[in-house]
Write a protein that holds these residues in place. Structure first.
Motif, PDB file in Angstrom:
ATOM      1  N   UNK A 499     -67.354  41.666 -47.843  1.00  7.29           N
ATOM      2  CA  UNK A 499     -66.848  40.606 -46.958  1.00  7.29           C
ATOM      3  C   UNK A 499     -65.695  39.867 -47.631  1.00  7.29           C
ATOM      4  N   UNK A 500     -65.838  39.598 -48.912  1.00  4.51           N
ATOM      5  CA  UNK A 500     -64.767  38.891 -49.619  1.00  4.51           C
ATOM      6  C   UNK A 500     -63.500  39.732 -49.696  1.00  4.51           C
ATOM      7  N   UNK A 501     -63.664  41.054 -49.924  1.00  6.24           N
ATOM      8  CA  UNK A 501     -62.475  41.909 -49.970  1.00  6.24           C
ATOM      9  C   UNK A 501     -61.758  41.945 -48.624  1.00  6.24           C
ATOM     10  N   UNK A 502     -62.461  42.040 -47.522  1.00 10.66           N
ATOM     11  CA  UNK A 502     -61.845  42.058 -46.187  1.00 10.66           C
ATOM     12  C   UNK A 502     -61.156  40.739 -45.904  1.00 10.66           C
ATOM     13  N   UNK A 503     -61.807  39.640 -46.293  1.00 10.08           N
ATOM     14  CA  UNK A 503     -61.167  38.341 -46.042  1.00 10.08           C
ATOM     15  C   UNK A 503     -59.880  38.191 -46.847  1.00 10.08           C
ATOM     16  N   UNK A 504     -59.917  38.765 -48.086  1.00  3.71           N
ATOM     17  CA  UNK A 504     -58.676  38.676 -48.872  1.00  3.71           C
ATOM     18  C   UNK A 504     -57.587  39.585 -48.317  1.00  3.71           C
ATOM     19  N   UNK A 505     -57.967  40.757 -47.825  1.00  3.48           N
ATOM     20  CA  UNK A 505     -56.958  41.687 -47.295  1.00  3.48           C
ATOM     21  C   UNK A 505     -56.426  41.239 -45.941  1.00  3.48           C
ATOM     22  N   UNK A 506     -57.246  40.769 -45.124  1.00  4.68           N
ATOM     23  CA  UNK A 506     -56.860  40.288 -43.777  1.00  4.68           C
ATOM     24  C   UNK A 506     -57.280  38.834 -43.637  1.00  4.68           C
ATOM     25  N   UNK A 507     -56.401  37.996 -44.146  1.00  5.11           N
ATOM     26  CA  UNK A 507     -56.765  36.567 -44.039  1.00  5.11           C
ATOM     27  C   UNK A 507     -56.736  36.110 -42.583  1.00  5.11           C
ATOM     28  N   UNK A 508     -57.430  35.227 -42.257  1.00 12.02           N
ATOM     29  CA  UNK A 508     -57.535  34.700 -40.887  1.00 12.02           C
ATOM     30  C   UNK A 508     -56.502  33.585 -40.706  1.00 12.02           C
ATOM     31  N   UNK A 509     -55.613  33.799 -39.714  1.00 12.32           N
ATOM     32  CA  UNK A 509     -54.577  32.800 -39.414  1.00 12.32           C
ATOM     33  C   UNK A 509     -54.878  32.191 -38.046  1.00 12.32           C
ATOM     34  N   UNK A 510     -54.896  30.932 -37.990  1.00  9.74           N
ATOM     35  CA  UNK A 510     -55.172  30.218 -36.736  1.00  9.74           C
ATOM     36  C   UNK A 510     -53.895  29.465 -36.340  1.00  9.74           C
ATOM     37  N   UNK A 511     -53.229  29.927 -35.235  1.00 11.03           N
ATOM     38  CA  UNK A 511     -51.987  29.315 -34.748  1.00 11.03           C
ATOM     39  C   UNK A 511     -52.284  28.384 -33.586  1.00 11.03           C
ATOM     40  N   UNK A 512     -51.525  27.292 -33.525  1.00  9.75           N
ATOM     41  CA  UNK A 512     -51.735  26.368 -32.384  1.00  9.75           C
ATOM     42  C   UNK A 512     -51.151  26.965 -31.102  1.00  9.75           C
ATOM     43  N   UNK A 513     -51.796  26.834 -29.994  1.00  9.96           N
ATOM     44  CA  UNK A 513     -51.282  27.436 -28.721  1.00  9.96           C
ATOM     45  C   UNK A 513     -50.031  26.689 -28.223  1.00  9.96           C
TER      46      UNK A 513
END
Length: 539
Positions: A499-513
């Motif tokens: 889980x940590x490796x996936x989070x580091x490879x594909x970080x989660x970006x939250x953009x404002x609408x």
């Protein structure tokens, strides 16, 4: 090996159970092989002989003192003079007294001074008595004037009543069992209105005076109780006109009442070595725990549930004997135990049991039970039970066999069990066991002997093997559980790493609408019809 050879150390001829004098009654090892009747006769003869010797010795001392006093006495003067001092003679008197204190004390223990009837003397004898010289004969009872210990006890009781001496038993706290025995005794005597009051009176008087006899030994206490039984039985026999059944019924209740009240003071008294014998017998039986059924030639199959149940009941009965207070109740426990033994033998052999089968089985039951205070209970029954029960009947037969079983256990050796002296000593010391020897010998034999040496031991070893296998299975289960726990921990850690490796490879970006019109997302909005416009109609 023949059956006769196997039984050579255990077989007891039934004639050996009878009295050595040939009276036909059962004997007892505690009475030197005699029955209670013959033993009492021998005891009385020995006691009378001892008292006669003491009486003769007392007269000899009396003459010696009178002669010694006369030799130092000055010639009488015509004028009355004061009595000369006896300081010179006192040392001689003290020396004689110290030398014979033991015999004097022994005789005084048997008979209290109040019970003796002073011999009648002529006036001339009174005048010839030398002043200042003690009367040694007064400390001894002549054989022809000797009364029974019971008469001495009753006389002492009368003295206590006349002197208003409080009895120790009155202030003693009675137990529940004692109160119950008293109520049962009183209720029983209500059916005997005429002799009942006299029996109750005599019994109470005997208990009161026996409670104050703290200095008597076990044999003297037994003699007093047996004398009371005999005297009361003779009176009842006269009242019931020779009906022995009625006399036995009353005597059973008298024994229950008396011995329940006196149990604490007469059972295993401090003046005896009964407690030491109990410990020795108990340790002896513990050391013989390895003795098997085949060694004793016991015809009992404990693998049979019905036989095993009878064996357990027999063991329970012989252990329960110690919880009873009345000798008759203790004998009843021995009788029930013996009957369960006969039942077990009969079921195993499918035929009535013989005496040769009963004694080895009784020895085996005693070894397995190791009854508490066995010697004390045997001595208690011997001393205070109604003698008619020990001389005849099934109670006397079973009790005699129990005494023989205990004597056999005390003298058991390698020859009695058909063992070599080396094996016997090795088993007694705990360095080996018959089971281990048989298992080792079976490995070197082409055809081992079928069947275990003892069904009970076979069952014990089978249970031990089962427990051992269960223990190994439990260890395997615990090892698997620990392995599973380790695997679960490793899996959890691996999942966390992924889980940590996936989070580091594909970080989660939250953009404002971004703000947009309602129809901004509609691609085909150009094809929509124009919006309706409001129209105004004049009217």
């Amino acid at each position: 090996m023949s059956l006769r050879t196997e039984r050579r150390g255990i077989h007891v001829d039934q004639s050996e159970l009878l009295c050595n004098k040939g009276c036909g009654y059962y004997g007892n090892l505690a009475w030197q092989g005699l029955c209670s009747k013959c033993w009492r006769e021998e005891y009385q003869k020995a006691r009378q002989k001892q008292i006669q010797e003491d009486w003769a010795f007392a007269e000899k001392l009396q003459r010696e003192e009178e002669a010694a006093y006369a030799s130092i006495q000055p010639q009488p003067q015509p004028q009355p003079q004061p009595q000369p001092s006896l300081t010179t003679f006192s040392k001689f008197e003290e020396k004689k007294t110290n030398e014979k204190t033991r015999k004097v004390t022994t005789v005084k223990k048997f008979f209290s001074p109040s019970s003796r009837t002073a011999p009648k003397k002529d006036p001339s004898e009174r005048e010839e008595k030398v002043p200042g010289v003690r009367d040694w004969r007064g400390m001894f009872t002549p054989p022809w004037e000797m009364g029974s210990p019971t008469e001495a006890l009753v006389a002492r009781l009368r003295e206590n009543q006349e002197g208003k001496t409080p009895s120790p038993s009155i202030s003693r706290q009675s137990s529940i069992e004692t109160d119950r025995a008293t109520r049962d005794f009183v209720d029983f005597l209500k059916s005997l209105p005429k002799p009942g009051r006299e029996v109750h009176k005599q019994s109470r008087a005997f208990i009161e005076i026996m409670a104050s006899k703290k200095d008597l030994g076990a044999d003297e206490l037994s003699e007093c109780v047996q004398d009371f039984y005999q005297n009361l039985s003779d009176r009842l026999m006269t009242h019931f006109k020779g009906s022995s059944e009625s006399v036995e019924r009353v005597m059973d209740q008298v024994e229950k009442y008396i011995m329940t009240r006196l149990y604490k003071s007469v059972f295993c008294p401090e003046t005896t070595d009964d407690e030491k014998k109990d410990l020795a017998t108990q340790n002896r039986i513990r050391a013989l725990h390895w003795v098997t059924i085949q060694m004793l030639c016991v015809p009992v199959d404990e693998e049979n549930p019905e036989v095993s149940d009878n064996v357990v009941k027999a063991i329970t009965d012989v252990i329960e004997m110690d919880s009873k207070r009345v000798p008759r109740d203790k004998l009843a426990c021995i009788t029930r135990c013996s009957k369960h033994i006969f039942s077990a033998i009969k079921i195993t052999k499918d035929e009535p049991a013989s005496a040769d089968d009963f004694l080895p089985t009784l020895i085996y039951i005693v070894l397995k039970a190791n009854p508490p205070r066995l010697q004390s209970n045997i001595q208690y029954i011997t001393r205070f039970c109604n003698p008619s029960r020990l001389m005849t009947g099934e109670d006397g037969y079973y009790f005699t066999n129990l005494c023989c079983a205990v004597a056999f256990i005390e003298k058991l050796d390698a020859q009695s069990l058909n063992l070599s002296p080396e094996d016997f000593e090795r088993y007694m010391s705990g360095q080996g066991s018959p089971r281990r020897s048989e298992s080792e010998g079976g490995l070197s034999q082409a055809a081992p002997a079928p069947g275990p040496s003892s069904p009970a031991l076979a069952q014990v070893y089978q249970n031990l093997e089962l427990l051992s296998s269960l223990g190994s299975r439990q260890e395997r289960v615990m090892e698997g559980a620990r392995s599973l726990q380790s695997d679960l921990i490793s899996w959890q850690e691996s999942v966390e790493r992924e889980v940590q490796e996936i989070l580091q490879k594909y970080p989660l970006e939250i953009r404002p609408p971004a703000p947009s019109a309602i129809d901004s997302d509609n691609i085909e909005n150009d094809r929509l019809p124009p919006p309706l416009l409001p129209q105004v109609f004049a009217g």
